[in-house]
Design a protein around this motif. Structure first.
Motif, PDB file in Angstrom:
ATOM      1  N   TYR A  44      -6.218   4.409  -6.506  1.00 21.83           N
ATOM      2  CA  TYR A  44      -8.047   5.146  -6.875  1.00 21.83           C
ATOM      3  C   TYR A  44      -8.006   6.041  -5.164  1.00 21.83           C
ATOM      4  O   TYR A  44      -7.081   5.546  -4.148  1.00 21.83           O
ATOM      5  CB  TYR A  44      -8.927   3.327  -6.058  1.00 21.83           C
ATOM      6  N   GLY A  45      -8.258   7.086  -6.072  1.00 20.60           N
ATOM      7  CA  GLY A  45      -8.642   8.432  -4.933  1.00 20.60           C
ATOM      8  C   GLY A  45      -6.558   8.868  -4.528  1.00 20.60           C
ATOM      9  O   GLY A  45      -5.866   8.830  -5.672  1.00 20.60           O
ATOM     10  N   GLU A  46      -6.535   8.954  -3.505  1.00 19.87           N
ATOM     11  CA  GLU A  46      -5.089   9.135  -2.968  1.00 19.87           C
ATOM     12  C   GLU A  46      -4.188   7.852  -2.471  1.00 19.87           C
ATOM     13  O   GLU A  46      -3.542   8.025  -2.053  1.00 19.87           O
ATOM     14  CB  GLU A  46      -5.000  10.220  -1.746  1.00 19.87           C
ATOM     15  N   ARG A  47      -4.882   6.330  -3.402  1.00 18.52           N
ATOM     16  CA  ARG A  47      -4.115   5.475  -2.684  1.00 18.52           C
ATOM     17  C   ARG A  47      -3.499   5.090  -4.018  1.00 18.52           C
ATOM     18  O   ARG A  47      -4.476   5.098  -5.530  1.00 18.52           O
ATOM     19  CB  ARG A  47      -5.328   4.812  -1.419  1.00 18.52           C
ATOM     20  N   ALA A  48      -2.331   4.343  -3.756  1.00 17.81           N
ATOM     21  CA  ALA A  48      -1.945   3.486  -4.991  1.00 17.81           C
ATOM     22  C   ALA A  48      -1.747   2.134  -3.723  1.00 17.81           C
ATOM     23  O   ALA A  48      -0.986   1.892  -3.513  1.00 17.81           O
ATOM     24  CB  ALA A  48      -1.017   3.229  -5.097  1.00 17.81           C
ATOM     25  N   ASP A  49      -2.921   0.349  -4.785  1.00 12.71           N
ATOM     26  CA  ASP A  49      -2.130  -0.771  -4.323  1.00 12.71           C
ATOM     27  C   ASP A  49      -1.341  -1.634  -5.692  1.00 12.71           C
ATOM     28  O   ASP A  49      -2.229  -1.827  -6.241  1.00 12.71           O
ATOM     29  CB  ASP A  49      -3.740  -1.328  -3.351  1.00 12.71           C
ATOM     30  N   ARG A  78       0.810  -1.091   0.112  1.00  7.78           N
ATOM     31  CA  ARG A  78       0.216  -0.165   0.112  1.00  7.78           C
ATOM     32  C   ARG A  78       0.952   0.937   0.263  1.00  7.78           C
ATOM     33  O   ARG A  78       1.803   1.626   0.777  1.00  7.78           O
ATOM     34  CB  ARG A  78      -1.044  -0.092   1.182  1.00  7.78           C
ATOM     35  N   PHE A  79       0.225   2.688  -1.039  1.00  7.01           N
ATOM     36  CA  PHE A  79       1.521   3.093  -0.837  1.00  7.01           C
ATOM     37  C   PHE A  79       0.205   4.782  -1.009  1.00  7.01           C
ATOM     38  O   PHE A  79      -0.828   4.334  -1.838  1.00  7.01           O
ATOM     39  CB  PHE A  79       1.994   3.823  -2.268  1.00  7.01           C
ATOM     40  N   ARG A  80       0.930   5.708  -0.373  1.00  8.07           N
ATOM     41  CA  ARG A  80      -0.029   6.912  -0.839  1.00  8.07           C
ATOM     42  C   ARG A  80       0.108   8.053  -2.287  1.00  8.07           C
ATOM     43  O   ARG A  80       1.926   8.337  -1.538  1.00  8.07           O
ATOM     44  CB  ARG A  80       0.411   7.723   0.738  1.00  8.07           C
ATOM     45  N   LEU A  81      -0.825   7.916  -2.419  1.00  4.72           N
ATOM     46  CA  LEU A  81       0.493   8.562  -3.384  1.00  4.72           C
ATOM     47  C   LEU A  81       0.501  10.254  -3.726  1.00  4.72           C
ATOM     48  O   LEU A  81       1.409  10.970  -3.764  1.00  4.72           O
ATOM     49  CB  LEU A  81      -0.660   9.354  -5.158  1.00  4.72           C
TER      50      LEU A  81
END
Length: 460
Positions: A418-423, A229-232
């Motif tokens: 997706y939104g401000e996340r990147a999985d 899981r990463f935060r953009l």
């Protein structure tokens, strides 16, 4: 005769993805916030563009010569909708919903074909785990096409009348350059070098063996799946540390750093500094980057056509020991990717593949493609998803993740934002990489280390 008039030959890429060694099914996982209403999902499918697109309403058939065609048929949605009412914990044990879903997707990635007596897609509803699994054969289209189709079935959470919008929609995937003589010479040189390497990979050139190496037959080995899981926002912070860097540069910096850290854990004494590990990456060749307007994808005259419109790039990363500067991984990744983007490797690989398929047939093309995978170390893809929170059948989506049928690689990575996340789904051959959670932690820690270094550099 009536059937033959309606039959449409498969594209060369579609035929490639039906060969035994290169068959591919994309599994997209959509988590939802509330309990799943199977009737609502069925209503969404019946009202969607999906049932209007000929690829999703056609059987794959073969003529007397063994050549594949699409043949239109009536779609019975009930045959494509597979409902699991009971929890899967009886099969996978008392673990979290996320781990159960990952275990289920890992099992789907090995020896779980789609039935050819119906169009090549399915939707699995994991009711107890609040997850919808879209299974779509790669012969139907590439990741961009299929994700665009999936999101056409969804709606924006803040405006149920609107479909989601995607990053990159309306922007060029290949920015215009000023073609000076020096730039032109570099384009020619890099293209020649990279296309030559591409062809050598299909023959005998291969990566040095490491604990991450796969090989022929590894696609049939049992799999494990873990999620990084990463935060953009973190990726954007790192991106700002280097002028003109992109999210893809950051991703490859994270991969290089994370894999180097993992190799330090698994085999610290067996590796030389600068060891090359090569990844295979798929590159969208449409005029527009990111997800596509589904109406344009369905219009053959739009230039943004449906199908498998991508080339392959071979992207090397280099092992460095654990005490290396985290931002150095980003600098190296950007330098490598800038050269790759300047070349015409991806369009040339597409043209070469099309030529081999058209002249020599799908079997030889499949053999060469399979050898490229056997001679490299990993697969990586990155699809940019919707900006906004979305719903499906009125149910808010909590995540969008994707993976695929296993490959000869021991490690396959697919990132979706997706939104401000990147999985990023990390699919591994568990007999070779028994601890994918450790590998995932290495990736997540690598991004945080790079973020801390970028913030420190900004203050100085």
């Amino acid at each position: 005769m009536g059937n033959m008039e309606r039959d449409e030959p498969l594209s060369p890429a579609g035929r490639l993805f039906l060969q035994p060694d290169t068959t591919q099914i994309i599994n997209c996982l959509l988590g939802v916030e509330k309990p799943i209403d199977a009737d609502a999902i069925k209503a969404v499918i019946n009202d969607s563009v999906l049932l209007k697109h000929p690829r999703f309403c056609s059987l794959m058939v073969k003529d007397s010569c063994g050549r594949e065609y699409w043949r239109r048929t009536e779609v019975d949605v009930d045959r494509h909708l597979i409902v699991f009412d009971k929890p899967l914990s009886d099969e996978y044990g008392s673990i979290s919903d996320e781990d159960i879903v990952n275990e289920y997707a890992a099992d789907l990635s090995v020896s779980s074909p789609l039935s050819t007596d119906k169009p090549l897609w399915e939707i699995h509803l994991l009711m107890a785990h609040r997850c919808i699994v879209f299974r779509l054969h790669h012969a139907l289209g590439d990741g961009i096409s299929l994700m665009s189709m999936l999101l056409s079935c969804c709606r924006r959470a803040d405006d149920p009348m609107q479909q989601p919008t995607a990053r990159g929609l309306g922007t060029s995937s290949t920015p215009r350059r000023r073609w000076s003589l020096w730039t032109l010479l570099k384009v020619v040189w890099y293209t020649l070098v990279y296309v030559l390497e591409f062809m050598l990979r299909a023959l005998w050139l291969k990566d040095k063996k490491t604990v991450l190496s796969g090989g022929a037959g590894v696609e049939l080995w049992p799999r494990k799946l873990a999620t990084a899981r990463f935060r953009l926002d973190d990726m954007k912070t790192v991106k700002k540390a280097i002028a003109n860097a992109t999210i893809n540069d950051v991703l490859f910096g994270v991969l290089t750093c994370g894999i180097s850290r993992y190799l330090d854990i698994r085999s610290p004494k067996d590796l030389g500094e600068g060891l090359q590990l090569t990844g295979a990456a798929m590159v969208n060749l449409r005029p527009q980057a990111g997800l596509q307007d589904i109406s344009k994808l369905m219009d053959n005259d739009s230039g943004t056509r449906w199908g498998n419109k991508f080339g392959m790039m071979l992207l090397p990363i280099y092992y460095h020991r654990g005490d290396s500067d985290p931002l150095q991984f980003l600098k190296s990744a950007k330098s490598m990717i800038d050269k790759k983007k300047l070349s015409l490797e991806a369009p040339c690989s597409y043209k070469i593949g099309h030529f081999v398929m058209s002249v020599f047939g799908a079997k030889l093309a499949s053999i060469l493609n399979y050898r490229i995978l056997c001679n490299t170390t990993f697969t990586i893809s990155n699809i940019i998803g919707p900006h906004e929170d979305i719903t499906v059948g009125g149910n808010p989506a909590t995540y969008i993740r994707a993976t695929s049928t296993s490959l000869p690689h021991a490690i396959t990575m697919h990132m979706v934002s997706y939104g401000e996340r990147a999985d990023m789904q990390v699919l591994v051959a568990k007999d070779l990489i028994p601890d994918p959670q450790v590998l995932v932690k290495c990736f997540e820690d690598a991004l945080l280390e790079m973020k801390d270094a970028a913030e420190a550099a900004a203050k100085t």
